[in-house]
Design an enzyme around this catalytic site. Structure first.
Site, PDB file in Angstrom:
ATOM      1  N   ASP A 245       0.867  -1.189   0.000  1.00 28.42           N
ATOM      2  CA  ASP A 245       0.000   0.000   0.000  1.00 28.42           C
ATOM      3  C   ASP A 245       0.903   1.239   0.000  1.00 28.42           C
ATOM      4  O   ASP A 245       1.598   1.493   0.981  1.00 28.42           O
ATOM      5  CB  ASP A 245      -0.903  -0.024   1.247  1.00 28.42           C
ATOM      6  CG  ASP A 245      -1.908   1.123   1.281  1.00 28.42           C
ATOM      7  OD1 ASP A 245      -1.833   2.010   0.403  1.00 28.42           O
ATOM      8  OD2 ASP A 245      -2.754   1.131   2.195  1.00 28.42           O
ATOM      9  N   ASP A 251       4.071  11.329   1.956  1.00 27.45           N
ATOM     10  CA  ASP A 251       3.988  12.119   3.191  1.00 27.45           C
ATOM     11  C   ASP A 251       5.047  11.674   4.205  1.00 27.45           C
ATOM     12  O   ASP A 251       5.602  12.504   4.934  1.00 27.45           O
ATOM     13  CB  ASP A 251       2.591  11.995   3.803  1.00 27.45           C
ATOM     14  CG  ASP A 251       1.519  12.477   2.843  1.00 27.45           C
ATOM     15  OD1 ASP A 251       1.808  13.377   2.034  1.00 27.45           O
ATOM     16  OD2 ASP A 251       0.396  11.941   2.897  1.00 27.45           O
TER      17      ASP A 251
END
Ligand code: RIB
Length: 308
Positions: A245, A251
């Protein structure tokens, strides 16, 4: 040197559906799992930076719905200062996300209250929190980021802009940006050419020179390219990992990069730390849930900090 990081950015509740393949138009299919959790590019970056042990504060607006209060709790549990979080009438941000069998995501954000992140509150936060690095993205109004970066510049803090989701940049904001960190898609939107393939090095160098910024172009499994005006490009490769994933990997990179720069690391060392951190995040499901925990993050950073 202590990194003090102020994130002027978004919060979302991520609603993540996992399926081996994604549906075609008009098709319904049966997925494999579902997860909901804390997201939003700003929040994710703040959480990653905080897990290295840095003082971190967040500027954002959440809605007065059931999601809003949970963001405060999440930030407090991560040790993040919520003094400049605000609650406004309306809905909090949400992000429906699809992840396919290769770990690749597709995201729609509905910003809601994020749109009301207040420039005056951001300026107040810069003055009171006294950050060394101010980090922003494009999930809140650029006018708010502009006000925050103007205050940051005046205070001598480094400004780091992650122009995600992709959008053209207000030239006034670009002029206040020290580090611009787009991914491949964002680079193409802003500079009009590809950051990969034949001629990519020349395009990246030209982009940094013309914009007058330091560039950190993230390229997923290919790592990151750093471009400092007037200097040769630096490529930092990513380790081979099995991705389940990729949500939030960018980020994790930005949060770690902000921590590295704020800790006084040279840009290449900060990028190496950030690439390692982002690579770890793709091995787990979810967004903040896939980030290195506090102990692991500190252990990852220790050799870099020891050498700085
Ligand atoms: O970068 C990943 C993030 O993008 C998700 O957490 C989602 O909320 C969107 O903001």
């Amino acid at each position: 040197m202590e990194a003090r990081i102020l994130v002027v950015g978004s919060t979302m509740i991520d609603l993540i559906a996992y399926a081996r393949r994604l549906p075609e138009a008009g098709e319904t299919l049966v997925g494999e799992r579902f997860a909901s959790g804390f997201g939003g590019k700003g929040a994710n970056q703040a959480v990653m930076a905080a897990r290295f042990g840095a003082p971190v504060a967040m500027v954002n607006a959440v809605g007065d719905d059931s999601y809003g209060a949970t963001h405060y709790e999440n930030f407090r549990s991560e040790g993040i200062d919520v003094t400049w979080m605000r609650t406004v009438p309306g809905s909090s941000g949400v992000a429906p996300i699809w992840v396919d069998g290769n770990g690749v995501n597709r995201i729609i954000i509905i910003p809601g209250a994020n749109e009301r992140t207040d420039p005056a509150v951001a300026v107040e936060a810069v003055g009171a929190f006294r950050p060394t690095v101010v980090v922003a993205q494009f999930e809140i109004p650029q006018a708010t980021t502009l006000a925050a970066f103007r205050a940051a510049r005046a205070a001598g803090a480094t400004t780091l802009l992650n122009p995600a989701p992709a959008a053209p940049i207000d030239p006034a904001l670009l002029a206040l940006t020290d580090w611009l960190a787009p991914n491949e898609t964002e680079f193409a939107t802003i500079f009009g050419g590809s950051a990969v393939g034949d001629g990519a090095d020349a395009r990246i160098s030209a982009a940094a020179a013309s914009a007058g910024v330091r560039l950190a172009v993230t390229l997923g499994e290919r790592g990151v390219v750093l471009a400092l005006p007037g200097a040769p490009l630096v490529r930092v490769p990513a380790p081979m990992v099995e991705a389940v994933d990729t949500t939030g990997a960018g980020d994790a990179f930005i949060g770690a990069f902000a921590f590295g720069l704020g800790s006084g690391l040279a840009p290449e060392a900060a990028a190496r730390l950030a690439v390692a951190c982002a690579s770890e995040s793709v091995r787990g499901h979810g967004t903040q849930t896939s980030f290195l925990g506090r102990d692991a993050a500190r252990a990852l950073a220790a050799p870099y900090l020891g050498g700085s």
